[in-house]
Design a protein around this motif. Structure first.
Motif, PDB file in Angstrom:
ATOM      1  N   THR A 174      35.151  38.330  49.913  1.00 19.46           N
ATOM      2  CA  THR A 174      35.809  37.530  50.952  1.00 19.46           C
ATOM      3  C   THR A 174      35.456  38.054  52.335  1.00 19.46           C
ATOM      4  N   ALA A 175      35.440  39.389  52.465  1.00 15.13           N
ATOM      5  CA  ALA A 175      35.087  39.970  53.765  1.00 15.13           C
ATOM      6  C   ALA A 175      33.655  39.643  54.155  1.00 15.13           C
ATOM      7  N   ALA A 176      32.793  39.419  53.158  1.00 18.53           N
ATOM      8  CA  ALA A 176      31.393  39.093  53.436  1.00 18.53           C
ATOM      9  C   ALA A 176      31.181  37.623  53.767  1.00 18.53           C
ATOM     10  N   GLY A 177      32.228  36.775  53.602  1.00 17.48           N
ATOM     11  CA  GLY A 177      32.107  35.382  54.001  1.00 17.48           C
ATOM     12  C   GLY A 177      32.395  34.353  52.937  1.00 17.48           C
ATOM     13  N   LEU A 178      32.558  34.770  51.656  1.00 20.68           N
ATOM     14  CA  LEU A 178      32.884  33.825  50.586  1.00 20.68           C
ATOM     15  C   LEU A 178      34.319  34.075  50.133  1.00 20.68           C
ATOM     16  N   GLN A 179      35.176  33.093  50.352  1.00 17.91           N
ATOM     17  CA  GLN A 179      36.582  33.217  49.954  1.00 17.91           C
ATOM     18  C   GLN A 179      36.702  33.169  48.433  1.00 17.91           C
ATOM     19  N   VAL A 180      37.210  34.251  47.832  1.00 17.20           N
ATOM     20  CA  VAL A 180      37.384  34.341  46.384  1.00 17.20           C
ATOM     21  C   VAL A 180      38.876  34.422  46.086  1.00 17.20           C
ATOM     22  N   ASP A 181      39.400  33.406  45.416  1.00 11.01           N
ATOM     23  CA  ASP A 181      40.813  33.371  45.022  1.00 11.01           C
ATOM     24  C   ASP A 181      40.923  33.745  43.550  1.00 11.01           C
ATOM     25  N   VAL A 182      41.685  34.792  43.248  1.00 10.02           N
ATOM     26  CA  VAL A 182      41.858  35.280  41.877  1.00 10.02           C
ATOM     27  C   VAL A 182      43.245  34.876  41.391  1.00 10.02           C
ATOM     28  N   HIS A 183      43.308  34.260  40.223  1.00 13.86           N
ATOM     29  CA  HIS A 183      44.576  33.836  39.620  1.00 13.86           C
ATOM     30  C   HIS A 183      44.689  34.463  38.232  1.00 13.86           C
ATOM     31  N   TRP A 184      45.814  35.105  37.983  1.00 13.03           N
ATOM     32  CA  TRP A 184      46.076  35.763  36.701  1.00 13.03           C
ATOM     33  C   TRP A 184      47.088  34.939  35.907  1.00 13.03           C
ATOM     34  N   LYS A 185      46.818  34.740  34.625  1.00 12.87           N
ATOM     35  CA  LYS A 185      47.739  34.048  33.734  1.00 12.87           C
ATOM     36  C   LYS A 185      48.045  34.932  32.532  1.00 12.87           C
ATOM     37  N   GLY A 186      49.246  34.777  31.983  1.00 13.04           N
ATOM     38  CA  GLY A 186      49.629  35.566  30.821  1.00 13.04           C
ATOM     39  C   GLY A 186      50.011  36.982  31.216  1.00 13.04           C
ATOM     40  N   ALA A 187      50.437  37.741  30.230  1.00 17.82           N
ATOM     41  CA  ALA A 187      50.851  39.130  30.465  1.00 17.82           C
ATOM     42  C   ALA A 187      49.610  40.020  30.506  1.00 17.82           C
ATOM     43  N   ARG A 188      49.354  40.629  31.663  1.00 19.67           N
ATOM     44  CA  ARG A 188      48.193  41.505  31.798  1.00 19.67           C
ATOM     45  C   ARG A 188      48.369  42.734  30.921  1.00 19.67           C
ATOM     46  N   ARG A 189      47.311  43.098  30.180  1.00 17.12           N
ATOM     47  CA  ARG A 189      47.378  44.240  29.276  1.00 17.12           C
ATOM     48  C   ARG A 189      46.017  44.925  29.221  1.00 17.12           C
ATOM     49  N   GLN A 190      46.010  46.115  28.655  1.00 15.36           N
ATOM     50  CA  GLN A 190      44.774  46.877  28.534  1.00 15.36           C
ATOM     51  C   GLN A 190      43.891  46.263  27.451  1.00 15.36           C
ATOM     52  N   LEU A 191      42.638  45.996  27.794  1.00 13.70           N
ATOM     53  CA  LEU A 191      41.675  45.433  26.850  1.00 13.70           C
ATOM     54  C   LEU A 191      40.730  46.525  26.369  1.00 13.70           C
ATOM     55  N   PRO A 192      40.076  46.332  25.210  1.00 16.19           N
ATOM     56  CA  PRO A 192      39.038  47.281  24.787  1.00 16.19           C
ATOM     57  C   PRO A 192      37.978  47.416  25.872  1.00 16.19           C
ATOM     58  N   PRO A 193      37.399  48.607  26.036  1.00 22.07           N
ATOM     59  CA  PRO A 193      36.464  48.840  27.151  1.00 22.07           C
ATOM     60  C   PRO A 193      35.303  47.863  27.189  1.00 22.07           C
ATOM     61  N   ASP A 194      34.713  47.514  26.021  1.00 26.99           N
ATOM     62  CA  ASP A 194      33.563  46.617  26.053  1.00 26.99           C
ATOM     63  C   ASP A 194      33.949  45.219  26.519  1.00 26.99           C
ATOM     64  N   ILE A 195      35.121  44.744  26.105  1.00 26.48           N
ATOM     65  CA  ILE A 195      35.575  43.418  26.532  1.00 26.48           C
ATOM     66  C   ILE A 195      35.959  43.449  28.009  1.00 26.48           C
ATOM     67  N   ASP A 196      36.648  44.502  28.438  1.00 24.10           N
ATOM     68  CA  ASP A 196      37.076  44.620  29.833  1.00 24.10           C
ATOM     69  C   ASP A 196      35.866  44.626  30.764  1.00 24.10           C
ATOM     70  N   LEU A 197      34.845  45.414  30.420  1.00 24.99           N
ATOM     71  CA  LEU A 197      33.638  45.481  31.250  1.00 24.99           C
ATOM     72  C   LEU A 197      32.888  44.157  31.244  1.00 24.99           C
ATOM     73  N   SER A 198      32.799  43.513  30.071  1.00 20.91           N
ATOM     74  CA  SER A 198      32.058  42.258  29.982  1.00 20.91           C
ATOM     75  C   SER A 198      32.695  41.165  30.826  1.00 20.91           C
ATOM     76  N   VAL A 199      34.016  41.059  30.781  1.00 21.23           N
ATOM     77  CA  VAL A 199      34.695  40.049  31.592  1.00 21.23           C
ATOM     78  C   VAL A 199      34.446  40.300  33.068  1.00 21.23           C
ATOM     79  N   PHE A 200      34.513  41.561  33.479  1.00 22.77           N
ATOM     80  CA  PHE A 200      34.279  41.885  34.891  1.00 22.77           C
ATOM     81  C   PHE A 200      32.846  41.531  35.289  1.00 22.77           C
ATOM     82  N   ARG A 201      31.868  41.871  34.443  1.00 20.90           N
ATOM     83  CA  ARG A 201      30.475  41.582  34.780  1.00 20.90           C
ATOM     84  C   ARG A 201      30.219  40.081  34.852  1.00 20.90           C
ATOM     85  N   ILE A 202      30.872  39.321  33.969  1.00 19.18           N
ATOM     86  CA  ILE A 202      30.703  37.864  34.008  1.00 19.18           C
ATOM     87  C   ILE A 202      31.214  37.312  35.329  1.00 19.18           C
ATOM     88  N   VAL A 203      32.372  37.784  35.763  1.00 25.54           N
ATOM     89  CA  VAL A 203      32.915  37.340  37.052  1.00 25.54           C
ATOM     90  C   VAL A 203      31.993  37.779  38.190  1.00 25.54           C
TER      91      VAL A 203
END
Length: 413
Positions: free
Chosen positions: A290-319
């Motif tokens: 956002t600071a670089a010029g692209l407004q990014v709105d993040v929306h969370w649904k459901g109860a946030r919880r700890q995910l397995p490391p491979d899934i957590d990293l993969s979701v972040f990389r996809i985003v």
């Protein structure tokens, strides 16, 4: 023969609800067995003296309350819930003036034993089975010490059903663990195969590109004084080939960087100082973009919880890759990221209102890399233009049952 899988809606019914339903059905059956039904000359069982009296109804109410409370606690405190169900079965049996705990009164206990053995560690399942059998033995022993009649054969039948229910649950637990091990082995093999494929591509690409660069540089050196224009064209070709080679190397190294590998002590120390990124860093990524010029709105649904490391990293990389594609191709000033925590899955969606076709021209790790990540984790991936304009990237990754159980146990502790 293979067992028919449960419909998706039935999978959403919690174990406690099934146990409560089993208790209700067995209680209704107990009443039906003590009334004369149409076509019968007499009831199958004689009702005890207190069965319809106020004291009998009070005992029945207490037993049902204990059973329903145990059904509610089954997910959080399985052993305590089983104790309540056993107490309810004993109370109802007292109300029937029976010599042994009947199979109908033990139906909810059998179902609870199955769910505990299927979803909990083996030690917890064994403790639950021993508790149930100890109650049956204690019931018969107490009646024998008081000189009352006992129903040995009936109690042996009930004990056998409890053991069978536990065995079925334990088999389900072992099957799930075996499936998870197979999936882990398949993922490891897939990573190894991909690493070998990338190594072959890197060898072919680098060998070809360096050969072209060497030829062009030699030609430029020979004609630099006599044909300056030809030398300039040769050096331009060298620059183009060099840039393409560096871009290809970067894409391959990004893919190799995420593969599992043996780490040295120095690498392990680096990981400790710079831990792997995950969804916990998503808000920071959005703020920086956002600071670089692209407004990014993040929306969370459901109860946030700890995910397995491979899934957590993969979701972040996809985003991260999706946002990068928006910056490079979408020609828009805003995008929306939605992360939805479901019971058995985690879903991420990145949408924008840009041109809606530029992202498909990405020749880097891009969409191919995202698709391979999701495939390795046995998930679902879609990407394409939206009907209303813009582009959408969606990934749905399954969360292993053991991870969900571990998270629930951590919360309960």
């Amino acid at each position: 023969m293979h067992a028919m899988p449960l419909p998706p809606r039935l999978k959403l019914v919690p174990p406690g609800a099934w146990v409560a339903l089993a208790w209700s059905a067995s209680t209704a059956f107990t009443f039906l067995a003590r009334v004369r039904l149409p076509g019968e000359e007499a009831a199958n069982e004689f009702a005890a003296v207190q069965f319809y009296r106020w004291d009998g109804l009070v005992v029945l109410t207490i037993a049902c309350a204990l059973a329903l409370l145990g059904s509610m606690w089954l997910h959080r405190r399985p052993l305590r819930a089983l104790g309540l169900l056993l107490t309810a079965a004993a109370f109802l049996t007292i109300n029937l003036a029976a010599v042994a705990i009947q199979l109908a009164q033990f139906l909810a206990v059998d179902l609870a034993l199955y769910f505990i053995a299927a979803g909990r560690p083996r030690r917890t399942g064994v403790a639950a089975l021993c508790t149930a059998l100890a109650v049956l033995v204690g019931w018969e022993s107490l009646r024998l010490l008081r000189g009352w009649g006992i129903g040995t054969l009936e109690e042996l039948t009930v004990a056998l059903t409890a053991v069978v229910a536990w065995l079925l649950g334990d088999a389900s637990h072992r099957t799930r663990e075996y499936g998870e091990r197979l999936r882990a082995q398949a993922a490891t093999q897939a990573v190894t195969d991909e690493r070998l494929r990338i190594a072959r591509e890197m060898h072919d690409m680098v060998a070809h590109s360096i050969g072209i660069i060497a030829l062009q540089a030699g030609a430029a050196a020979r004609v630099v004084h006599t044909q300056p224009e030809a030398a300039r064209e040769a050096m331009t070709a060298v620059e183009t080939a060099g840039r393409e080679t560096l871009a290809g190397l970067r894409r391959m190294l990004v893919a190799l960087r995420h593969a599992d590998q043996d780490r040295s002590r120095a690498a392990a120390e680096a990981d400790r100082l710079h831990p792997a990124e995950g969804l916990a860093d998503l808000d920071r990524l959005a703020a920086a973009t956002t600071a670089a010029g692209l407004q990014v709105d993040v929306h969370w649904k459901g109860a946030r919880r700890q995910l397995p490391p491979d899934i957590d990293l993969s979701v972040f990389r996809i985003v991260q890759e999706s946002i990068t594609n928006v910056v490079r191709h979408a020609a828009t000033t805003a995008c929306r990221v939605t992360v939805d925590y479901l019971e058995e899955h985690v879903t991420v969606e990145v949408t924008d209102d840009g041109r809606g076709r530029g992202s498909t021209t990405d020749t880097g790790f891009g969409l191919v890399g995202m698709r391979e990540r999701v495939a390795l984790l046995h998930g679902e991936f879609t990407a394409g233009p939206r009907p209303e304009g813009g582009f959408r990237v969606t990934a749905r990754l399954p969360v292993p049952a053991t991870a969900a159980t571990a998270t629930a146990a951590t919360v309960a502790a």
